[in-house]
Design an enzyme around this catalytic site. Structure first.
Site, PDB file in Angstrom:
ATOM      1  N   CYS A  45      35.664   8.567  53.595  1.00 54.99           N
ATOM      2  CA  CYS A  45      36.353   7.552  52.776  1.00 54.99           C
ATOM      3  C   CYS A  45      36.422   6.219  53.507  1.00 54.99           C
ATOM      4  O   CYS A  45      36.250   5.155  52.895  1.00 54.99           O
ATOM      5  CB  CYS A  45      37.773   8.023  52.450  1.00 54.99           C
TER       6      CYS A  45
HETATM    7  C1  BEZ Z   1      36.291  12.370  54.241  1.00 54.07           C
HETATM    8  O1  BEZ Z   1      36.541  11.300  53.694  1.00 54.07           O
HETATM    9  O2  BEZ Z   1      35.715  12.421  55.319  1.00 54.07           O
HETATM   10  C2  BEZ Z   1      36.685  13.649  53.565  1.00 54.07           C
HETATM   11  C3  BEZ Z   1      37.840  13.706  52.791  1.00 54.07           C
HETATM   12  C4  BEZ Z   1      38.194  14.893  52.184  1.00 54.07           C
HETATM   13  C5  BEZ Z   1      37.398  16.023  52.336  1.00 54.07           C
HETATM   14  C6  BEZ Z   1      36.221  15.941  53.077  1.00 54.07           C
HETATM   15  C7  BEZ Z   1      35.854  14.750  53.711  1.00 54.07           C
END
Ligand code: BEZ
Length: 210
Positions: A45
Site C-alpha cells: 500500500c
Molecule cells: C501490503 O500492503 O503490503 C499488504 C496489505 C495487506 C495484505 C497483504 C499485503
C-alpha cells in the site's frame, strides 16, 4: 452492492485526510480514480499511494482526481503520510478516506471476506465527469496495482469518448487505433490518416495530429 460499468457511481460523504467531503462535490467536473487499499503502514500500500502522489501532474493533465480509501482512521492515515512521501518521493497530495464504519467500502463492494478479513481489497473505480463508472479493477491484497495501466486506460477512455474509435490490444498513446465498425471505410479515410483495411471489420488508422 455490485457496481457495473455504466452505473452511476454512488455518492457519499466521508471523513478524509483533507476534511469531510461530499464525493460528487469533490470531483465536480473531473474524472476520479477511487481506489481502496487494505491497511495503513503496510508495504504494498505504501508503494501504491506513493506512486499515486507522484502521478499528480499526469492526473491533472487528464482532468483526473485521485482518492484512496481504507478502513483505518484518519489519525492513522495522517501518521502514515510521511512514509508515503518518503517512499514515493512526493508529499501526499490527494485525500485518503477514513472508512472506519465501512460505509464507502460496502457501497462499492470493496470488502471481499474470502480474501482474509474485513479490510478492503485493492479495488479501482474510474468514474467520468458525469459520475458514470467507466472501469473497475479488483486486485488481491498481495498484488500491487499497475498505475501506468490506470493512466493508460484513462487515455483510452478519453480518446474513445472523443472519436468513433476503439483501442487495440496493448495500445498506448500514439499507437494506431481501430475505426468503429459503425463507420464506413470511405468515411474513415475522410476522417483519419493511414487507414488500412485488414478485414472489413478491422480497419487501422491514425488520428490526425491536432
Ligand atoms: C501490503 O500492503 O503490503 C499488504 C496489505 C495487506 C495484505 C497483504 C499485503
Amino acid at each position: 452492492m455490485s457496481i457495473r460499468l455504466g452505473d452511476e457511481a454512488p455518492n457519499f460523504t466521508a471523513e478524509t485526510t483533507e476534511g469531510t467531503i461530499d464525493f460528487y462535490d469533490w470531483k465536480a467536473g473531473h474524472w476520479a480514480v477511487l481506489f481502496s487499499h487494505p491497511a495503513d503502514f503496510t508495504p504494498v500500500c505504501t508503494t501504491e499511494l506513493g506512486r499515486t502522489a507522484a502521478l499528480k501532474s499526469d492526473f491533472e493533465k487528464r482532468n483526473v482526481k485521485a482518492i484512496a480509501v481504507s478502513v483505518d482512521p484518519v489519525e492513522s492515515h495522517r501518521g502514515w503520510a510521511p512514509d508515503i512521501a518518503e517512499v514515493g518521493g512526493t508529499e501526499l497530495n490527494f485525500p485518503i478516506i477514513a472508512d472506519s464504519d465501512r460505509k464507502v467500502s460496502q457501497l462499492y463492494d470493496m470488502i471481499h471476506p474470502g480474501e482474509g478479513d474485513t479490510s478492503t481489497v485493492r479495488s479501482v473505480f474510474i468514474i467520468d465527469p458525469k459520475n458514470k463508472v467507466r472501469l473497475t479493477l479488483t486486485y488481491p491484497k498481495s498484488v500491487g496495482r499497475n498505475f501506468t495501466e490506470i493512466v493508460r486506460v484513462i487515455d483510452a477512455l478519453q480518446l474513445t469518448d472523443a472519436a468513433p474509435v476503439s483501442t487495440p490490444v496493448d495500445w498506448t498513446p500514439g499507437d494506431r487505433i481501430i475505426v468503429s465498425p459503425a463507420m464506413s471505410t470511405d468515411d474513415a479515410r475522410q476522417r483519419f490518416e493511414d487507414v488500412e483495411e485488414v478485414r472489413p471489420y478491422l480497419r487501422w488508422a491514425r488520428q490526425p495530429v491536432s
